[in-house]
Write a protein that holds these residues in place. Structure first.
Motif, PDB file in Angstrom:
ATOM      1  N   VAL A 197       0.857  -1.181   0.000  1.00 31.48           N
ATOM      2  CA  VAL A 197       0.000   0.000   0.000  1.00 31.48           C
ATOM      3  C   VAL A 197       0.897   1.237   0.000  1.00 31.48           C
ATOM      4  O   VAL A 197       1.695   1.434   0.922  1.00 31.48           O
ATOM      5  N   MET A 198       0.782   2.054  -1.054  1.00 30.99           N
ATOM      6  CA  MET A 198       1.546   3.303  -1.121  1.00 30.99           C
ATOM      7  C   MET A 198       0.808   4.413  -0.372  1.00 30.99           C
ATOM      8  O   MET A 198       1.418   5.166   0.375  1.00 30.99           O
ATOM      9  N   THR A 199      -0.511   4.511  -0.590  1.00 32.93           N
ATOM     10  CA  THR A 199      -1.307   5.513   0.102  1.00 32.93           C
ATOM     11  C   THR A 199      -2.768   5.099   0.075  1.00 32.93           C
ATOM     12  O   THR A 199      -3.190   4.332  -0.790  1.00 32.93           O
ATOM     13  N   ALA A 200      -3.525   5.596   1.021  1.00 28.62           N
ATOM     14  CA  ALA A 200      -4.965   5.353   1.083  1.00 28.62           C
ATOM     15  C   ALA A 200      -5.614   6.479   1.874  1.00 28.62           C
ATOM     16  O   ALA A 200      -5.076   6.914   2.893  1.00 28.62           O
ATOM     17  N   VAL A 201      -6.747   6.951   1.383  1.00 29.04           N
ATOM     18  CA  VAL A 201      -7.495   7.987   2.082  1.00 29.04           C
ATOM     19  C   VAL A 201      -8.975   7.691   1.888  1.00 29.04           C
ATOM     20  O   VAL A 201      -9.396   7.284   0.805  1.00 29.04           O
ATOM     21  N   GLY A 202      -9.748   7.831   2.950  1.00 29.66           N
ATOM     22  CA  GLY A 202     -11.171   7.553   2.839  1.00 29.66           C
ATOM     23  C   GLY A 202     -11.824   7.453   4.198  1.00 29.66           C
ATOM     24  O   GLY A 202     -11.276   7.894   5.212  1.00 29.66           O
ATOM     25  N   GLN A 255     -19.329  -0.987  15.167  1.00 35.11           N
ATOM     26  CA  GLN A 255     -20.428  -1.010  14.213  1.00 35.11           C
ATOM     27  C   GLN A 255     -21.135   0.338  14.184  1.00 35.11           C
ATOM     28  O   GLN A 255     -21.250   1.009  15.213  1.00 35.11           O
ATOM     29  N   ASN A 256     -21.646   0.702  13.029  1.00 32.37           N
ATOM     30  CA  ASN A 256     -22.453   1.914  12.859  1.00 32.37           C
ATOM     31  C   ASN A 256     -21.783   3.164  13.425  1.00 32.37           C
ATOM     32  O   ASN A 256     -22.433   4.002  14.049  1.00 32.37           O
ATOM     33  N   GLU A 257     -20.471   3.258  13.260  1.00 31.29           N
ATOM     34  CA  GLU A 257     -19.727   4.457  13.644  1.00 31.29           C
ATOM     35  C   GLU A 257     -19.007   4.966  12.404  1.00 31.29           C
ATOM     36  O   GLU A 257     -18.851   4.248  11.417  1.00 31.29           O
ATOM     37  N   ARG A 258     -18.578   6.219  12.432  1.00 35.61           N
ATOM     38  CA  ARG A 258     -17.895   6.810  11.283  1.00 35.61           C
ATOM     39  C   ARG A 258     -16.437   7.076  11.650  1.00 35.61           C
ATOM     40  O   ARG A 258     -16.143   7.627  12.714  1.00 35.61           O
ATOM     41  N   PHE A 259     -15.538   6.675  10.735  1.00 33.10           N
ATOM     42  CA  PHE A 259     -14.109   6.851  10.968  1.00 33.10           C
ATOM     43  C   PHE A 259     -13.438   7.386   9.711  1.00 33.10           C
ATOM     44  O   PHE A 259     -13.811   7.030   8.591  1.00 33.10           O
ATOM     45  N   GLU A 260     -12.413   8.201   9.900  1.00 32.70           N
ATOM     46  CA  GLU A 260     -11.535   8.634   8.806  1.00 32.70           C
ATOM     47  C   GLU A 260     -10.301   7.745   8.823  1.00 32.70           C
ATOM     48  O   GLU A 260      -9.752   7.460   9.892  1.00 32.70           O
ATOM     49  N   ILE A 261      -9.882   7.311   7.645  1.00 35.40           N
ATOM     50  CA  ILE A 261      -8.646   6.543   7.550  1.00 35.40           C
ATOM     51  C   ILE A 261      -7.480   7.510   7.675  1.00 35.40           C
ATOM     52  O   ILE A 261      -7.340   8.425   6.874  1.00 35.40           O
ATOM     53  N   VAL A 262      -6.672   7.334   8.699  1.00 35.73           N
ATOM     54  CA  VAL A 262      -5.494   8.171   8.922  1.00 35.73           C
ATOM     55  C   VAL A 262      -4.279   7.537   8.237  1.00 35.73           C
ATOM     56  O   VAL A 262      -3.441   8.224   7.668  1.00 35.73           O
ATOM     57  N   SER A 263      -4.223   6.214   8.281  1.00 40.96           N
ATOM     58  CA  SER A 263      -3.114   5.490   7.659  1.00 40.96           C
ATOM     59  C   SER A 263      -3.555   4.066   7.366  1.00 40.96           C
ATOM     60  O   SER A 263      -4.263   3.453   8.167  1.00 40.96           O
ATOM     61  N   LEU A 264      -3.141   3.560   6.215  1.00 41.26           N
ATOM     62  CA  LEU A 264      -3.373   2.162   5.861  1.00 41.26           C
ATOM     63  C   LEU A 264      -2.096   1.671   5.201  1.00 41.26           C
ATOM     64  O   LEU A 264      -1.681   2.203   4.168  1.00 41.26           O
ATOM     65  N   VAL A 265      -1.447   0.708   5.819  1.00 43.85           N
ATOM     66  CA  VAL A 265      -0.180   0.187   5.306  1.00 43.85           C
ATOM     67  C   VAL A 265      -0.252  -1.324   5.247  1.00 43.85           C
ATOM     68  O   VAL A 265      -1.044  -1.953   5.949  1.00 43.85           O
ATOM     69  N   GLY A 266       0.583  -1.914   4.382  1.00 45.91           N
ATOM     70  CA  GLY A 266       0.619  -3.359   4.346  1.00 45.91           C
ATOM     71  C   GLY A 266       1.202  -3.924   3.076  1.00 45.91           C
ATOM     72  O   GLY A 266       1.585  -3.180   2.162  1.00 45.91           O
ATOM     73  N   THR A 322      -7.380   8.887  17.725  1.00 46.05           N
ATOM     74  CA  THR A 322      -6.828   7.984  16.713  1.00 46.05           C
ATOM     75  C   THR A 322      -6.356   6.694  17.371  1.00 46.05           C
ATOM     76  O   THR A 322      -5.733   6.716  18.431  1.00 46.05           O
ATOM     77  N   PHE A 323      -6.666   5.586  16.733  1.00 48.42           N
ATOM     78  CA  PHE A 323      -6.244   4.278  17.218  1.00 48.42           C
ATOM     79  C   PHE A 323      -6.162   3.344  16.025  1.00 48.42           C
ATOM     80  O   PHE A 323      -6.599   3.684  14.920  1.00 48.42           O
ATOM     81  N   GLY A 324      -5.570   2.178  16.219  1.00 51.72           N
ATOM     82  CA  GLY A 324      -5.418   1.277  15.086  1.00 51.72           C
ATOM     83  C   GLY A 324      -5.015  -0.113  15.488  1.00 51.72           C
ATOM     84  O   GLY A 324      -4.869  -0.422  16.666  1.00 51.72           O
ATOM     85  N   LEU A 381      -2.186  -6.209   6.705  1.00 49.99           N
ATOM     86  CA  LEU A 381      -2.615  -4.811   6.650  1.00 49.99           C
ATOM     87  C   LEU A 381      -2.824  -4.252   8.047  1.00 49.99           C
ATOM     88  O   LEU A 381      -3.449  -4.890   8.900  1.00 49.99           O
ATOM     89  N   HIS A 382      -2.318  -3.026   8.267  1.00 43.72           N
ATOM     90  CA  HIS A 382      -2.556  -2.302   9.509  1.00 43.72           C
ATOM     91  C   HIS A 382      -3.265  -1.003   9.183  1.00 43.72           C
ATOM     92  O   HIS A 382      -2.939  -0.336   8.200  1.00 43.72           O
ATOM     93  N   LEU A 383      -4.228  -0.647  10.018  1.00 40.78           N
ATOM     94  CA  LEU A 383      -5.065   0.530   9.811  1.00 40.78           C
ATOM     95  C   LEU A 383      -5.022   1.425  11.038  1.00 40.78           C
ATOM     96  O   LEU A 383      -5.142   0.939  12.164  1.00 40.78           O
ATOM     97  N   SER A 384      -4.846   2.728  10.804  1.00 38.19           N
ATOM     98  CA  SER A 384      -5.050   3.733  11.847  1.00 38.19           C
ATOM     99  C   SER A 384      -6.241   4.560  11.408  1.00 38.19           C
ATOM    100  O   SER A 384      -6.355   4.924  10.230  1.00 38.19           O
TER     101      SER A 384
END
Length: 198
Positions: free
Chosen positions: A49-54, A84-95, A116-118, A105-108
């Motif tokens: 994963v080079m980059t991810a935003v969403g 469940q049924n919560e909204r989150f912004e992807i801060v980082s996605l690597v893998g 922020t947590f991951g 894959l790891h997600l923050s």
């Protein structure tokens, strides 16, 4: 630790967008396999994963604390948590992705308060969008092999060597260097002339 020269190569990118309600991990793994299918095995077997935003609306993570027991079975020390049924912004996605279908894959992510947590991504559902760029390293393979020390299959990157002549694999600067050494040796040996009669 044994120090070795890490495998390297040219990086190539693959960009795509996931839609609302898409499964993040499942879709990424499917796209990785499509990319691998279009790429000869001796060209590359590595994706990352080079980059991810969403944004996400349903996420399951395996939290920190991974461990193993002496009989190499994974213990229950790494809890799995679902939001469940919560909204989150992807801060980082690597893998990384391997040709055999495995991925790591790891997600923050951040919540509505900015906390922020991951952890290790198990599942995630896209809320609005997820824009992703995967990268592949030419002539590098990402196999996973069992590691007795961790109890898991771990990444063991390796260089893919093609059947090419030695000269075609060298770039111009390396070839020039070898020619200079050869010429220098020629000059040194021709000046000493050990077999010349006097």
């Amino acid at each position: 630790m044994t120090i070795v020269v890490p495998p390297s190569g040219t990086i190539k990118g693959f960009a795509f967008r996931l839609q609302p309600n898409d499964q993040l991990k499942e879709c990424m793994c499917q796209i990785a396999q499509i990319v691998f299918a279009r790429m000869p095995r001796d060209e590359s077997s590595s994706l990352f994963v080079m980059t991810a935003v969403g944004s996400l609306k349903d996420v399951t993570l395996r939290l920190a604390g991974a461990s193993k027991t002496l009989d190499t079975e994974k213990s229950s020390n790494n809890p799995i948590r679902r939001w469940q049924n919560e909204r989150f912004e992807i801060v980082s996605l690597v893998g990384t992705f391997s040709r055999d279908g495995s991925c790591h894959l790891h997600l923050s992510m951040s919540d509505t308060n900015g906390a922020t947590f991951g952890g290790h991504l198990m599942e995630g559902v896209i809320f609005t969008t997820c824009e992703i760029v995967l990268g592949c390293i030419q002539e590098v393979d990402f196999p996973r092999v069992f590691d007795d020390r961790t109890g898991y299959k771990e990444l063991l990157p390796r260089q893919i060597l093609k059947n090419e002549s030695w000269f075609s694999r060298l770039n111009l600067s390396k070839a020039s260097f070898l020619i200079a050494i050869g010429y220098t040796l020629h000059l040194v040996l021709s000046k000493s002339k050990p077999f010349e009669k006097k």
